[in-house]
Write a protein that holds these residues in place. Structure first.
Motif, PDB file in Angstrom:
ATOM      1  N   VAL A 147      -0.672  15.215  -3.974  1.00  0.00           N
ATOM      2  CA  VAL A 147      -1.161  13.912  -3.512  1.00  0.00           C
ATOM      3  C   VAL A 147      -1.753  13.144  -4.681  1.00  0.00           C
ATOM      4  O   VAL A 147      -2.627  13.641  -5.392  1.00  0.00           O
ATOM      5  CB  VAL A 147      -2.219  14.086  -2.407  1.00  0.00           C
ATOM      6  N   GLN A 162      -4.002   7.425  -1.719  1.00  0.00           N
ATOM      7  CA  GLN A 162      -4.204   7.167  -0.298  1.00  0.00           C
ATOM      8  C   GLN A 162      -4.535   5.693  -0.115  1.00  0.00           C
ATOM      9  O   GLN A 162      -5.243   5.103  -0.926  1.00  0.00           O
ATOM     10  CB  GLN A 162      -5.366   7.988   0.269  1.00  0.00           C
ATOM     11  N   GLU A 163      -4.036   5.114   0.976  1.00  0.00           N
ATOM     12  CA  GLU A 163      -4.374   3.723   1.294  1.00  0.00           C
ATOM     13  C   GLU A 163      -4.271   3.518   2.796  1.00  0.00           C
ATOM     14  O   GLU A 163      -3.244   3.819   3.409  1.00  0.00           O
ATOM     15  CB  GLU A 163      -3.434   2.753   0.581  1.00  0.00           C
ATOM     16  N   ARG A 169      -1.508   5.691   4.324  1.00  0.00           N
ATOM     17  CA  ARG A 169      -0.314   5.993   3.527  1.00  0.00           C
ATOM     18  C   ARG A 169      -0.712   6.950   2.407  1.00  0.00           C
ATOM     19  O   ARG A 169      -1.522   6.631   1.552  1.00  0.00           O
ATOM     20  CB  ARG A 169       0.276   4.710   2.945  1.00  0.00           C
ATOM     21  N   THR A 202       0.562   9.088  -0.757  1.00  0.00           N
ATOM     22  CA  THR A 202       1.645   9.127  -1.737  1.00  0.00           C
ATOM     23  C   THR A 202       1.598  10.444  -2.506  1.00  0.00           C
ATOM     24  O   THR A 202       0.533  10.868  -2.987  1.00  0.00           O
ATOM     25  CB  THR A 202       1.538   7.953  -2.721  1.00  0.00           C
ATOM     26  N   PHE A 203       2.750  11.087  -2.580  1.00  0.00           N
ATOM     27  CA  PHE A 203       2.883  12.374  -3.267  1.00  0.00           C
ATOM     28  C   PHE A 203       3.757  12.214  -4.512  1.00  0.00           C
ATOM     29  O   PHE A 203       4.775  11.513  -4.476  1.00  0.00           O
ATOM     30  CB  PHE A 203       3.565  13.399  -2.362  1.00  0.00           C
ATOM     31  N   ASN A 212      16.270  12.681  -0.942  1.00  0.00           N
ATOM     32  CA  ASN A 212      15.349  11.806  -1.649  1.00  0.00           C
ATOM     33  C   ASN A 212      15.240  12.238  -3.109  1.00  0.00           C
ATOM     34  O   ASN A 212      14.734  13.311  -3.415  1.00  0.00           O
ATOM     35  CB  ASN A 212      13.969  11.849  -0.978  1.00  0.00           C
ATOM     36  N   THR A 262       8.383  10.016  -6.310  1.00  0.00           N
ATOM     37  CA  THR A 262       7.267   9.971  -5.367  1.00  0.00           C
ATOM     38  C   THR A 262       7.797   9.740  -3.957  1.00  0.00           C
ATOM     39  O   THR A 262       8.913   9.239  -3.773  1.00  0.00           O
ATOM     40  CB  THR A 262       6.263   8.852  -5.708  1.00  0.00           C
ATOM     41  N   VAL A 263       6.982  10.104  -2.971  1.00  0.00           N
ATOM     42  CA  VAL A 263       7.308   9.835  -1.574  1.00  0.00           C
ATOM     43  C   VAL A 263       6.008   9.500  -0.863  1.00  0.00           C
ATOM     44  O   VAL A 263       4.956  10.069  -1.165  1.00  0.00           O
ATOM     45  CB  VAL A 263       8.010  11.042  -0.907  1.00  0.00           C
ATOM     46  N   SER A 264       6.064   8.547   0.073  1.00  0.00           N
ATOM     47  CA  SER A 264       4.889   8.165   0.853  1.00  0.00           C
ATOM     48  C   SER A 264       5.081   8.564   2.306  1.00  0.00           C
ATOM     49  O   SER A 264       6.136   8.305   2.895  1.00  0.00           O
ATOM     50  CB  SER A 264       4.635   6.651   0.757  1.00  0.00           C
ATOM     51  N   TYR A 313       3.103   8.546   6.247  1.00  0.00           N
ATOM     52  CA  TYR A 313       2.111   7.774   6.993  1.00  0.00           C
ATOM     53  C   TYR A 313       1.469   8.631   8.079  1.00  0.00           C
ATOM     54  O   TYR A 313       2.148   9.126   8.981  1.00  0.00           O
ATOM     55  CB  TYR A 313       2.769   6.544   7.611  1.00  0.00           C
ATOM     56  N   ASN A 353      -6.483  13.396  -2.134  1.00  0.00           N
ATOM     57  CA  ASN A 353      -6.008  13.304  -3.507  1.00  0.00           C
ATOM     58  C   ASN A 353      -6.177  14.639  -4.232  1.00  0.00           C
ATOM     59  O   ASN A 353      -7.216  15.296  -4.115  1.00  0.00           O
ATOM     60  CB  ASN A 353      -6.783  12.222  -4.265  1.00  0.00           C
TER      61      ASN A 353
END
Length: 204
Positions: A44, A47-48, A61, A63-64, A74, A78-80, A82, A103
């Motif tokens: 991670v 974060q948002e 959201r 994000t990794f 993919n 990165t991938v997000s 939710y 995180n």
């Protein structure tokens, strides 16, 4: 694809401050491998809290940074994902038992659907979340989302009538945790764990 939740039908939530409970059905490790759209190792990095696409609900959201893709097409670095819940201003939406990765968390994740917006994007909630934590010698080992060291994973069919589990502490069928007295050498390394995923799913 049906999100495996029994309660927490949060897609119908009215956005107010509140707390919603959740229960999930126990699935098997074999089922998760076969049915997950995307399986990856990642960390991670962000974060948002947002209201995506005009939604009345708050999502976080996450994000990794992707370090290895075991299943899925993919190719992004990165991938997000939710997760429903979060805080925007003075407004907080919380769902009991839904844990949002923080995180710095590193793990192996089973994603039920990349495109479909759900309460929880991981297969079987925390059943599809495996943490990579260092042992006392600094070597990475695989643990359940609850932090239990994993000794082995195997093919176990999900029963016709599945058990109902707490979304925060659920562990999939076929996941064997190590006893307290077991040595750290008996706990799966990330490499061994990922190889079991590939073997069970017939993945390259």
């Amino acid at each position: 694809m049906i999100q495996r939740t029994v309660s927490a039908l949060a897609v119908t939530l009215v956005l107010t401050c509140g707390l919603w409970a959740s229960t999930v059905m126990q699935v098997s490790f074999q089922e998760m491998v076969a049915t997950s759209e995307f399986i990856f190792e990642g960390t991670v990095i962000g974060q948002e809290a947002i209201r995506p696409d005009g939604s009345r609900n708050i999502f976080t959201r996450v994000t990794f940074a992707v370090s290895d893709v075991l299943k899925g097409d993919n190719d992004a670095s990165t991938v997000s994902l939710y997760f429903m819940g979060g805080t925007i201003g003075s407004l907080t939406l919380s769902i009991s038992d839904l844990q949002i990765p923080k995180n710095g968390e590193r793990g192996i994740y089973f994603v039920e659907s990349i495109a479909k917006r759900q309460v929880h994007p991981l297969y079987g909630w925390n059943q599809g979340r495996f943490l990579i934590l260092n042992d006392r010698d600094g070597n990475p080992r695989v643990h359940t989302a609850k932090g239990e060291p994993i000794r082995s994973v195997g093919k176990t069919a999900t029963p016709t009538v599945a058990a109902l589990l707490d979304g925060a502490t659920a562990a999939a069928l076929g996941v064997e945790v190590a006893a307290d007295s077991a040595g750290v050498e008996s706990v799966l390394t990330p490499g061994a764990f990922k190889q079991r995923i590939r073997d069970i799913g017939g993945l390259q």
